[in-house]
Design a protein around this motif. Structure first.
Motif, mmCIF file in Angstrom:
data_model
loop_
_atom_site.group_PDB
_atom_site.id
_atom_site.type_symbol
_atom_site.label_atom_id
_atom_site.label_comp_id
_atom_site.label_asym_id
_atom_site.label_seq_id
_atom_site.Cartn_x
_atom_site.Cartn_y
_atom_site.Cartn_z
ATOM 1 N N LEU A 91 0.842 -1.202 0.000
ATOM 2 C CA LEU A 91 0.000 0.000 0.000
ATOM 3 C C LEU A 91 0.874 1.247 0.000
ATOM 4 O O LEU A 91 2.086 1.211 0.205
ATOM 5 C CB LEU A 91 -0.955 0.013 1.202
ATOM 6 C CG LEU A 91 -0.375 0.041 2.620
ATOM 7 C CD1 LEU A 91 0.081 1.429 3.030
ATOM 8 C CD2 LEU A 91 -1.442 -0.426 3.609
ATOM 9 N N HIS A 92 0.178 2.351 -0.231
ATOM 10 C CA HIS A 92 0.785 3.679 -0.161
ATOM 11 C C HIS A 92 -0.051 4.487 0.829
ATOM 12 O O HIS A 92 -1.196 4.858 0.523
ATOM 13 C CB HIS A 92 0.789 4.343 -1.534
ATOM 14 C CG HIS A 92 1.379 3.479 -2.610
ATOM 15 N ND1 HIS A 92 2.736 3.332 -2.774
ATOM 16 C CD2 HIS A 92 0.801 2.690 -3.539
ATOM 17 C CE1 HIS A 92 2.965 2.491 -3.774
ATOM 18 N NE2 HIS A 92 1.804 2.089 -4.258
ATOM 19 N N SER A 95 -1.968 7.681 -0.186
ATOM 20 C CA SER A 95 -3.271 7.707 -0.864
ATOM 21 C C SER A 95 -4.401 8.050 0.096
ATOM 22 O O SER A 95 -5.464 8.512 -0.334
ATOM 23 C CB SER A 95 -3.548 6.357 -1.531
ATOM 24 O OG SER A 95 -2.632 6.134 -2.581
ATOM 25 N N GLU A 121 5.616 7.977 -3.084
ATOM 26 C CA GLU A 121 5.083 9.322 -3.244
ATOM 27 C C GLU A 121 5.985 10.332 -2.521
ATOM 28 O O GLU A 121 6.426 11.333 -3.088
ATOM 29 C CB GLU A 121 3.660 9.402 -2.693
ATOM 30 C CG GLU A 121 2.580 9.039 -3.690
ATOM 31 C CD GLU A 121 2.576 7.561 -4.050
ATOM 32 O OE1 GLU A 121 2.860 7.253 -5.226
ATOM 33 O OE2 GLU A 121 2.311 6.721 -3.196
ATOM 34 N N SER A 260 -8.272 -2.366 -4.733
ATOM 35 C CA SER A 260 -8.547 -1.081 -5.371
ATOM 36 C C SER A 260 -9.121 -1.220 -6.773
ATOM 37 O O SER A 260 -9.501 -0.225 -7.386
ATOM 38 C CB SER A 260 -7.273 -0.226 -5.408
ATOM 39 O OG SER A 260 -6.226 -0.908 -6.048
ATOM 40 N N ASP A 287 -3.353 -1.355 -1.768
ATOM 41 C CA ASP A 287 -2.650 -0.495 -2.712
ATOM 42 C C ASP A 287 -2.993 0.971 -2.449
ATOM 43 O O ASP A 287 -2.218 1.686 -1.844
ATOM 44 C CB ASP A 287 -2.962 -0.895 -4.154
ATOM 45 C CG ASP A 287 -1.937 -0.342 -5.151
ATOM 46 O OD1 ASP A 287 -0.989 0.331 -4.719
ATOM 47 O OD2 ASP A 287 -2.099 -0.569 -6.358
ATOM 48 N N ASP A 288 -4.158 1.418 -2.919
ATOM 49 C CA ASP A 288 -4.564 2.810 -2.724
ATOM 50 C C ASP A 288 -5.993 2.864 -2.194
ATOM 51 O O ASP A 288 -6.896 2.278 -2.807
ATOM 52 C CB ASP A 288 -4.503 3.586 -4.039
ATOM 53 C CG ASP A 288 -3.106 3.626 -4.631
ATOM 54 O OD1 ASP A 288 -2.225 4.242 -4.003
ATOM 55 O OD2 ASP A 288 -2.904 3.042 -5.713
ATOM 56 N N HIS A 475 0.356 10.349 -9.838
ATOM 57 C CA HIS A 475 1.364 9.282 -9.847
ATOM 58 C C HIS A 475 2.221 9.310 -11.108
ATOM 59 O O HIS A 475 1.740 9.501 -12.190
ATOM 60 C CB HIS A 475 0.676 7.923 -9.744
ATOM 61 C CG HIS A 475 -0.108 7.724 -8.502
ATOM 62 N ND1 HIS A 475 0.458 7.728 -7.242
ATOM 63 C CD2 HIS A 475 -1.433 7.544 -8.301
ATOM 64 C CE1 HIS A 475 -0.481 7.530 -6.334
ATOM 65 N NE2 HIS A 475 -1.632 7.438 -6.955
ATOM 66 N N ASP A 476 3.569 9.095 -10.932
ATOM 67 C CA ASP A 476 4.198 8.905 -9.640
ATOM 68 C C ASP A 476 5.139 10.061 -9.298
ATOM 69 O O ASP A 476 5.691 10.101 -8.211
ATOM 70 C CB ASP A 476 5.011 7.607 -9.634
ATOM 71 C CG ASP A 476 4.178 6.385 -9.346
ATOM 72 O OD1 ASP A 476 3.406 6.422 -8.378
ATOM 73 O OD2 ASP A 476 4.282 5.408 -10.094
ATOM 74 N N LYS A 557 -10.882 7.821 -10.137
ATOM 75 C CA LYS A 557 -9.518 7.400 -9.822
ATOM 76 C C LYS A 557 -8.570 7.577 -11.007
ATOM 77 O O LYS A 557 -7.355 7.715 -10.828
ATOM 78 C CB LYS A 557 -9.520 5.947 -9.360
ATOM 79 C CG LYS A 557 -8.162 5.469 -8.869
ATOM 80 C CD LYS A 557 -8.192 4.023 -8.423
ATOM 81 C CE LYS A 557 -6.793 3.587 -7.988
ATOM 82 N NZ LYS A 557 -6.756 2.172 -7.583
#
Length: 595
Positions: A91-92, A95, A121, A260, A287-288, A475-476, A557
């Motif tokens: 994951l990030h 987000s 990020e 996601s 992920d996001d 991104h990114d 998205k």
């Protein structure tokens, strides 16, 4: 709680083991005794009545109900289901648009006790300082965060410019930090497969470190997939179809099935159900997850819940989110309710809604009935401020300049799986008049490493816009990105984001309809999760009023991934229209002056 760098060796403390063994024999009290619950066994697929004794961070005993009664604290789990803490394998945090401390307060009460965070990020905006801040910001949280070294800063070198540049030498340094758990998703797939010097050195840094090397194998098949894996990549979360899932399972790459892309999950469930078992090489990830979804639906618990609602046996979904994940991470202390394992434990009310009543991390009760027990310590974000190094822009900055009376233009066709297109358009007063079916996209460098003049392109297949959206979350490389139906609204939205120090804005009819300030790297805010979710929901609603979406690809998205230049097909960047296959950039979309 113990810091990441002390794990898993912290469980091997002699005094801790001696005390736990005495409790397991019945000769000493447990610190915590969980009674009356039903253990969901990730090995045998049984659901069986058992009591659990904890000593410090250690599970000391899993035994028959009522066998022991001595404990400093007893938790009644009658009628509840006991599982290991959920593990989100990719994951990030960015987000969610909040700091790690706020993120932890949001997901831990839902049963998530471990995350694997790729902070690319922060890395793309602030370089090593951003990654170091990520590491420091996750120390001593009730949420275990395994932080990775971002492999793609920038994701498409030469095609875009971000705020930093991590080559093999830089990554070897970051990977040497004890707190770094591995090399994050390697997105420059062609560079790995074609064995470019840059990606070869980056991959070698990961392999030499002896830590995880995580992947991003979107669209890879056949020889390309085999070459990508042979290079040392161990995982992928970029599934595109049921056939893609099966090919990757057969290839032996670890699949991090992500939540996601919900439209794919029912098919994945059907495919796995047909297999008749949950493969050991499947884990789950988010992920996001955007702020409003995180508040309303949850994180990894939501992925588990959806998989079960689509027909996956609950034990399969839980195994993927616990034991399979722990095995993939090579963390033998996690993922199982068993003596000698770590006390990351969740009590769920049922195996359909997955509402967590109690969450333990390292043997300590950290969340109770949806509330965090102690406020997570926050890291000073001072270093993350003042990253919008760009001046105010005018409407003319969002027009395509051209000479003559008519031109032939290159376009970026369709919002996902992009392809080249062409269109003819008239020119008036030195500017192209965009066709009605086209949407303007502009990307302006905002990191102070190059000129910040917006590079403007044309999107087709994005509908007709009645305003504009600007975002510094893109991104990114996270340059300033603006979408719109007219240059005037694009300038209004862009200047609002620049003035806010980063964030998102929606404009129409020459005014701002919604604004979400993200002053930390243009990505995050210290505002509460609830308030951030509300502001983000307002951005969504305002965007819905100016765009007619067409799922599954033309969706909200899509705004954040339109500049992913590492993916196959043309993408707009701060340098122009980039194509990773031909390794070229068109600074302007004007291909030919026709008259």
């Amino acid at each position: 709680m113990n810091t990441r760098t002390s794990e898993p060796a912290d469980l091997n403390n002699e005094a801790l083991r001696s005390r736990a063994i005495a409790a397991a024999r019945g000769d000493a009290p447990f610190d915590v005794l969980i009674i009356g619950g039903n253990v969901v066994d990730m090995v045998t697929s049984e659901i069986r009545a058992a009591d659990i004794g904890l000593v410090g961070p250690l599970i000391a005993s899993v035994h028959k109900p009522g066998q022991f009664k001595q404990a400093q604290q007893t938790i009644d789990a009658s009628g509840k289901f006991i599982t290991p803490g959920l593990i989100d394998t990719h994951l990030h945090v960015e987000s969610s648009m909040v700091t790690p401390a706020i993120y932890a307060q949001t997901v831990v009460p839902r049963g998530v006790t471990t995350i694997v965070w790729d902070p690319h990020e922060l890395g793309n905006v602030l370089g090593k300082d951003g990654v170091k801040w990520a590491v420091d910001a996750t120390r001593n949280l009730p949420l275990r965060a395994l932080v990775l070294a971002p492999s793609c800063v920038p994701a498409a070198p030469g095609l875009e410019i971000s705020g930093a540049d991590f080559d093999g030498s830089a990554l070897a340094d970051i990977l040497s930090w004890p707190a770094i758990a591995g090399l994050a998703e390697v997105m420059n797939m062609r560079g790995v497969i074609n064995r470019t010097s840059r990606m070869t050195h980056i991959m070698q840094a990961g392999l030499t470190s002896g830590k995880m090397v995580c992947g991003h194998a979107r669209g890879l098949s056949g020889c390309d997939l085999q070459a990508f894996m042979t290079a040392g990549v161990s995982s992928d979360h970029e599934l595109t179809s049921n056939e893609d899932l099966m090919e990757k399972l057969r290839a032996g790459i670890h699949v991090e099935m992500r939540g996601s892309h919900d439209h794919l999950l029912p098919g994945f469930v059907k495919t796995l159900n047909k297999l008749g078992f949950m493969p050991q090489t499947v884990s789950l990830c988010t992920d996001d997850v955007f702020p409003d979804d995180l508040v309303q639906k949850g994180g990894l618990d939501d992925v588990v819940r959806r998989l079960v609602s689509y027909g996956m046996p609950a034990i399969w979904a839980l195994r993927a989110a616990t034991l399979n994940a722990a095995m993939h991470l090579k963390r033998d202390d996690l993922g199982l309710i068993a003596a000698g394992r770590r006390g990351d434990i969740v009590l769920f009310d049922d195996l359909e809604n997955f509402t967590a009543s109690h969450v333990f991390a390292n043997g300590k009760l950290v969340a109770n009935n949806g509330d965090i027990c102690e406020t997570a310590p926050a890291k000073d974000p001072g270093i993350l401020h003042n990253t919008m190094k760009i001046k105010a822009l005018s409407a003319d900055d969002f027009r395509i300049r051209a000479s003559g009376n008519k031109v032939r233009l290159a376009t970026i066709d369709q919002p996902r799986f992009t392809r080249w297109g062409e269109v003819e358009a008239p020119v008036k007063d030195g500017f192209v008049i965009p066709p009605k079916e086209a949407t303007l996209i502009a990307v302006a460098h905002r990191h102070g490493k190059a000129d910040s003049q917006p590079r403007v392109g044309l999107l087709t297949g994005w509908g007709q816009w009645r305003g504009a959206v600007c975002t510094s979350v893109s991104h990114d490389s996270h340059n300033l990105t603006v979408f719109g139906g007219n240059a005037e609204d694009m300038a209004v939205a862009a200047n609002a984001v620049i003035a806010a120090g980063g964030g998102m804005a929606v404009a129409s009819n020459g005014k701002i309809d919604a604004l979400l300030p993200l002053p930390l790297c243009g990505l995050l805010t210290e505002t509460s999760m609830q308030e951030t979710a509300g502001q983000f929901a307002a951005i969504r609603a305002a965007t819905d009023r100016i765009v007619d979406w067409n799922p599954p690809y033309l969706v909200f998205k899509a705004l954040f991934g339109a500049t992913l230049a590492c993916n196959i097909g043309p993408h707009q960047t701060d340098r122009g229209i980039a194509d990773v296959i031909s390794d070229t950039v068109l600074e302007t979309p004007v291909l030919e002056i026709l008259s």
